[in-house]
Design a protein around this motif. Sequence first.
Motif, PDB file in Angstrom:
ATOM      1  N   CYS A   1       0.680  -0.976  -0.072  1.00  0.00           N
ATOM      2  CA  CYS A   1       0.433   0.088  -0.037  1.00  0.00           C
ATOM      3  C   CYS A   1       1.052   1.501  -0.134  1.00  0.00           C
ATOM      4  O   CYS A   1       0.503   2.210  -0.863  1.00  0.00           O
ATOM      5  N   ALA A   2       2.127   0.939   0.789  1.00  0.00           N
ATOM      6  CA  ALA A   2       2.774   2.350   0.668  1.00  0.00           C
ATOM      7  C   ALA A   2       3.557   2.995  -0.590  1.00  0.00           C
ATOM      8  O   ALA A   2       3.569   3.931  -0.758  1.00  0.00           O
ATOM      9  N   ALA A   3       4.260   1.623  -0.916  1.00  0.00           N
ATOM     10  CA  ALA A   3       4.765   1.302  -2.313  1.00  0.00           C
ATOM     11  C   ALA A   3       3.974   2.072  -3.299  1.00  0.00           C
ATOM     12  O   ALA A   3       4.128   3.083  -4.505  1.00  0.00           O
ATOM     13  N   ALA A   4       2.423   2.027  -3.805  1.00  0.00           N
ATOM     14  CA  ALA A   4       1.651   2.236  -4.183  1.00  0.00           C
ATOM     15  C   ALA A   4       0.862   3.756  -3.951  1.00  0.00           C
ATOM     16  O   ALA A   4       1.653   4.650  -5.023  1.00  0.00           O
ATOM     17  N   VAL A   5       1.375   4.123  -3.196  1.00  0.00           N
ATOM     18  CA  VAL A   5       0.888   5.674  -2.531  1.00  0.00           C
ATOM     19  C   VAL A   5       2.416   6.546  -2.878  1.00  0.00           C
ATOM     20  O   VAL A   5       1.861   7.304  -3.497  1.00  0.00           O
ATOM     21  N   ARG A   6       2.760   5.871  -2.712  1.00  0.00           N
ATOM     22  CA  ARG A   6       4.698   6.714  -3.476  1.00  0.00           C
ATOM     23  C   ARG A   6       4.606   6.634  -5.368  1.00  0.00           C
ATOM     24  O   ARG A   6       4.520   8.069  -5.175  1.00  0.00           O
ATOM     25  N   ARG A   7       4.425   5.395  -5.287  1.00  0.00           N
ATOM     26  CA  ARG A   7       4.291   5.434  -6.978  1.00  0.00           C
ATOM     27  C   ARG A   7       2.850   6.513  -7.153  1.00  0.00           C
ATOM     28  O   ARG A   7       3.594   7.153  -8.678  1.00  0.00           O
ATOM     29  N   GLY A   8       1.714   6.494  -7.161  1.00  0.00           N
ATOM     30  CA  GLY A   8       0.611   6.797  -7.371  1.00  0.00           C
ATOM     31  C   GLY A   8       1.546   8.929  -7.755  1.00  0.00           C
ATOM     32  O   GLY A   8       0.668   9.291  -8.371  1.00  0.00           O
ATOM     33  N   GLY A   9       1.235   9.366  -5.791  1.00  0.00           N
ATOM     34  CA  GLY A   9       2.089  10.768  -6.139  1.00  0.00           C
ATOM     35  C   GLY A   9       2.864  11.003  -6.627  1.00  0.00           C
ATOM     36  O   GLY A   9       2.867  12.160  -7.582  1.00  0.00           O
ATOM     37  N   ARG A  10       4.246  10.280  -7.057  1.00  0.00           N
ATOM     38  CA  ARG A  10       4.725  10.561  -7.912  1.00  0.00           C
ATOM     39  C   ARG A  10       4.729  10.853  -9.186  1.00  0.00           C
ATOM     40  O   ARG A  10       4.912  11.697 -10.391  1.00  0.00           O
ATOM     41  N   MET A  11       3.381   9.309  -9.969  1.00  0.00           N
ATOM     42  CA  MET A  11       3.326   9.772 -11.214  1.00  0.00           C
ATOM     43  C   MET A  11       1.926  11.211 -11.229  1.00  0.00           C
ATOM     44  O   MET A  11       2.087  11.572 -12.806  1.00  0.00           O
ATOM     45  N   LEU A  12       1.280  11.373 -10.380  1.00  0.00           N
ATOM     46  CA  LEU A  12       0.518  12.593 -10.667  1.00  0.00           C
ATOM     47  C   LEU A  12       1.665  13.536 -10.582  1.00  0.00           C
ATOM     48  O   LEU A  12       1.013  15.524 -11.024  1.00  0.00           O
ATOM     49  N   ARG A  13       2.266  14.305 -10.024  1.00  0.00           N
ATOM     50  CA  ARG A  13       3.595  14.966  -9.947  1.00  0.00           C
ATOM     51  C   ARG A  13       4.189  14.566 -11.102  1.00  0.00           C
ATOM     52  O   ARG A  13       4.572  16.043 -11.847  1.00  0.00           O
ATOM     53  N   ARG A  14       4.644  14.697 -12.094  1.00  0.00           N
ATOM     54  CA  ARG A  14       4.797  13.925 -13.128  1.00  0.00           C
ATOM     55  C   ARG A  14       3.932  13.922 -14.276  1.00  0.00           C
ATOM     56  O   ARG A  14       4.344  15.824 -14.843  1.00  0.00           O
ATOM     57  N   ARG A  15       2.261  13.925 -14.413  1.00  0.00           N
ATOM     58  CA  ARG A  15       1.627  14.766 -15.004  1.00  0.00           C
ATOM     59  C   ARG A  15       0.952  15.863 -14.774  1.00  0.00           C
ATOM     60  O   ARG A  15       1.189  16.417 -15.971  1.00  0.00           O
ATOM     61  N   THR A  16       1.363  16.127 -13.291  1.00  0.00           N
ATOM     62  CA  THR A  16       1.172  17.737 -12.939  1.00  0.00           C
ATOM     63  C   THR A  16       2.145  18.320 -13.455  1.00  0.00           C
ATOM     64  O   THR A  16       1.821  20.068 -14.594  1.00  0.00           O
ATOM     65  N   ALA A  17       2.972  18.198 -13.922  1.00  0.00           N
ATOM     66  CA  ALA A  17       4.557  18.760 -14.218  1.00  0.00           C
ATOM     67  C   ALA A  17       4.654  18.838 -16.210  1.00  0.00           C
ATOM     68  O   ALA A  17       4.824  20.051 -16.723  1.00  0.00           O
ATOM     69  N   ALA A  18       3.761  18.070 -16.740  1.00  0.00           N
ATOM     70  CA  ALA A  18       3.895  17.816 -18.251  1.00  0.00           C
ATOM     71  C   ALA A  18       3.202  18.332 -18.539  1.00  0.00           C
ATOM     72  O   ALA A  18       2.934  19.199 -19.485  1.00  0.00           O
ATOM     73  N   ARG A  19       1.958  18.512 -17.891  1.00  0.00           N
ATOM     74  CA  ARG A  19       0.765  19.515 -18.183  1.00  0.00           C
ATOM     75  C   ARG A  19       0.522  21.095 -18.357  1.00  0.00           C
ATOM     76  O   ARG A  19       0.687  21.874 -19.154  1.00  0.00           O
ATOM     77  N   ARG A  20       1.924  21.363 -16.770  1.00  0.00           N
ATOM     78  CA  ARG A  20       2.179  22.915 -17.307  1.00  0.00           C
ATOM     79  C   ARG A  20       3.027  23.123 -18.401  1.00  0.00           C
ATOM     80  O   ARG A  20       3.030  23.892 -18.983  1.00  0.00           O
ATOM     81  N   LEU A  21       4.240  22.416 -18.438  1.00  0.00           N
ATOM     82  CA  LEU A  21       5.133  22.164 -19.522  1.00  0.00           C
ATOM     83  C   LEU A  21       4.442  22.768 -20.657  1.00  0.00           C
ATOM     84  O   LEU A  21       4.997  23.282 -21.842  1.00  0.00           O
ATOM     85  N   MET A  22       2.955  21.733 -21.454  1.00  0.00           N
ATOM     86  CA  MET A  22       2.847  21.997 -22.410  1.00  0.00           C
ATOM     87  C   MET A  22       2.035  23.867 -22.346  1.00  0.00           C
ATOM     88  O   MET A  22       1.324  23.523 -23.882  1.00  0.00           O
TER      89      MET A  22
END
Length: 82
Positions: free
Chosen positions: A26-47
Amino acid sequence: MSLRDREAAVRRILERGPTQVPPDLCAAAVRRGGRMLRRRTAARRLMWLVLTAAAVAFFVWALTARPWVEPPSTTTPPMTGW
């Protein structure tokens, strides 16, 4: 593989009981999900930044080049002295 073989395989799997799950899954999934959300947000802002920069560059080019104005004719000299 016939239908009976498939059913028997499924029954064997179900009869084994629940499998062990790693305790930190569960902790690993939460970390991975948070990392994915941050990357997606950064990519959207860059776009959006690139899109805005392209729109501003096009607007500045259009104001300076004025592509809608017909260029003056250079094939014949102006008629003077008629």
